[in-house]
Design a protein around this motif. Sequence first.
Motif: not given
Length: 141
Positions: A106-115, A50-68
């Motif tokens: 994400a390294d910015s609170t301006a990033v969202q999962l957007h519907t 929603a704002t200017g600038g650059v944002a880094d987003i990371h997405i990853w998987f977990r199994k039974n509460g442990v990062d894969i």
Amino acid sequence: PAVINTAYPITYSTTVEAFGVALDAAFRSRIVVARAGVYNFQFSAQLDKATGGVADIHIWFRKNGVDIADSASHVVISGTNDQKVAAWNYLLTMRAGDYFELVWSADSTAVQLHTIAAIPPVPATPAIIMTVCYVCPDAVV
């Protein structure tokens, strides 16, 4: 995200169809499998900034509460109202009762999962689509 550089399991509000998998009622981020075997977890995430600038987003998987290990991917969004779709899949051996989660940060609170609401003739665009397919039994499980 409410806080930058913090891991947030992605939650789901709707199940369209389910056979052999279920959304945990108490933890709406956990997808629980009913039987042992190999599963293909596929998703798409509609990302927006929603704002200017650059944002880094990371997405990853977990199994039974442990990062894969080695499961993270990186997406960069820049500029006001920049939108990207992150989509990939992961094959994973599961035991009956194991659960899977998709996690993001994400390294910015301006990033969202957007519907995006439906605008005829186009149906609504959900923030997240998760598809889980049982691929095959695994004798090792």
